[in-house]
Design a protein around this motif. Sequence first.
Motif, short mmCIF file in Angstrom:
data_model
loop_
_atom_site.label_atom_id
_atom_site.label_comp_id
_atom_site.label_asym_id
_atom_site.label_seq_id
_atom_site.Cartn_x
_atom_site.Cartn_y
_atom_site.Cartn_z
N LYS B 77 0.83 -1.21 0.00
CA LYS B 77 0.00 0.00 0.00
C LYS B 77 0.86 1.26 0.00
O LYS B 77 0.41 2.31 -0.47
CB LYS B 77 -0.93 -0.01 1.22
CG LYS B 77 -2.05 -1.03 1.11
CD LYS B 77 -2.90 -0.99 2.36
CE LYS B 77 -3.80 -2.19 2.47
NZ LYS B 77 -4.36 -2.30 3.84
N ILE B 82 -4.64 3.86 -4.61
CA ILE B 82 -5.88 3.13 -4.79
C ILE B 82 -7.07 4.08 -4.86
O ILE B 82 -7.29 4.87 -3.94
CB ILE B 82 -6.10 2.13 -3.63
CG1 ILE B 82 -4.94 1.14 -3.54
CG2 ILE B 82 -7.42 1.40 -3.81
CD1 ILE B 82 -5.00 0.22 -2.33
N LEU B 84 -11.01 3.83 -4.88
CA LEU B 84 -12.07 2.85 -4.67
C LEU B 84 -13.29 3.21 -5.53
O LEU B 84 -13.42 4.34 -5.99
CB LEU B 84 -12.48 2.82 -3.20
CG LEU B 84 -11.35 2.45 -2.24
CD1 LEU B 84 -11.78 2.69 -0.81
CD2 LEU B 84 -10.95 0.99 -2.43
N THR B 145 -4.73 9.51 -4.95
CA THR B 145 -3.94 8.29 -5.17
C THR B 145 -2.51 8.62 -5.57
O THR B 145 -1.67 7.75 -5.62
CB THR B 145 -4.54 7.40 -6.28
OG1 THR B 145 -4.38 8.10 -7.54
CG2 THR B 145 -6.01 7.12 -6.06
#
Lengths: 365, 252
Positions: B77, B82, B84, B145
């Motif tokens: 991570k 990321i 979503l 991100t």
Amino acid sequence: MNQNTRSFLALTKASLKMYYRNKGAIIFTLLIPVALLSMFGFLSSGRGPRIQVGLTNKASTEMAQQFVAALKGVEAFNIREATETDAAKELGKGDIDLQVIVPENFGKTEDGKPAASTIQTRFNKGRPQSGHMANMVIIQIVTGLDKKLTNAPTVLDVKSEGVAVNNLGYFDFILPGILSMSIMQLGIFGVAFSFVAMKASGALRRIQATPVHPVYFVLAQATVRLLVTLSTAVILLVFGTYFFGFHMMGSYVNFFLVCIIGILIFLGIGFAIAGWARDETQVAPVANLIQLPLLLLSGIFFSRDGFPTWLKTITDYSPLTYVSHALRKIANEGAGLTELPMDMIGMAVWVVLVYIIAVKLFRWE
Amino acid sequence: MPAILEVNNLTKTYPNGVNAVKGISFSVNKGEVFGILGPNGAGKTTTLEMIEGLRPITSGTVLLDGIKTEEQPYLIKQRIGIQLQSSAFFQNLKLTELLKMFADLYGAQIDAAQLLADVGLQDKAGFLVKNLSGGQKQRFSIATTLVNKPVMIFLDEPTTGLDPQARRNLWELIAQIKNRGTTVILTTHYMEEASFLCNRVAIMDDGKIVALDTPDQLIKQLLAKGFVPHTEVPPATLEDVFIDLTGKTLRD
């Protein structure tokens, strides 16, 4: 700085901003307790918990004036002067708790000697506690005056430290109660709704997409609630002391320590609900189901002495009973923490219990 | 080109017995835009979440930038970005504040104003997310991100629900990110989007990859099988008409 510390601080800062920008939360946690406190403050400054004394002074001597002044100086008394018959009627209706009649010859001298004179008191049988207490105070005043008159040397004396007893009123009883209520609401509602909303919306999931363990977010939320609780306590204390003459008999450190333990218990309950619930609709009924009985049955607005024994026994174990009782003992009687072993043990057991439950019920999504 | 992501026999079985991903394997090359296409319920999101370390892997391996996701999900991570599917953020925080918070969570230093300018939101620094339009929200979501300068970003249906202008605008943003050397993996329902953006696409159905190639090759393979469109394809589409009439300018 360690990365976990940095993450924790960033999340705490964010949580604090979210908190103070949420007007509803500010009203709920700061304004409502202050408003409630003021309401009780105004109520108790009137009729309320003060002892209502109907006074009939038939004498015009200096001694009688001294006696009346002494009576008026007792904070717990609300003195109303009336004729003997009016006062008797009021006593009969329960409008006053005690009738005091100062006879004409009170403090007069006959043949250079002080005249024997008797102050008559009549009290409401329905409220014997107030009556007895008031009687004691009056007897003390009269004894003092009596000694002055007879110039009798003080041989026997009682050194009493119960200064507070005369002054403590309902307001001193209610402030720790309202503070306990705010602690509970802040813990349960303050965290359950906002946390579950972040869970349901996916905001919490977005944090999980970063390298931070989400438990740091829970800690950040808890820290903010802790800060808010302490601010609420400070505001209520300052407000209560300044406007309504609240008496703090014990140590502020102990008082705040119990506040912190209290918020730990109720945050645990809040997180257990938020951790278990999927969305806001599941939070409201459960939170109310827990909070309402606690609110009504933990003796925060009125004493539990009137409860049937079985109910009193059950509610002895309520977390809110422990918190409010401990706060009261500290504030009203100056108790130290070691003098409150049952409350301290009770709260410790609750802390452990709610965190076990919270961890068991917690679902991150 | 070297692979940055290697997925081998990846499987997900949920506790309720649903077999969402059934042993898929593929690799993503460094610097490419890789698309995962498929109908709802095909297993696209589950696949992404397993690769990202957000969801436990039932079996199979994921090797991302040399790291096994399953063994070091937090390290993974740290290196990826990321987005979503439902891009929700904390309420009552301004865009700049959110970006700085995210940067702190990665231990990264950012120029929030520059990052917002990169996604075309330089004028919205003091706005709350709830006051952004759909397309702006998605662009902001992509900005979050990028705070840790990731080697690879994951975009789950980034253009779903956007109007054609906002969608095209987002395509340009994604193409820019690719041009700066960041690998992109995205899921989508829009074939036009996949053919515009993706170097290669995997088509998923019922937890399996049923085809994987460049968009051109996939079309050639279909035609080679003797496929004939059941209607004559007009040289322009209705979307071309729409864009011709309403322009490419963003409306948000």
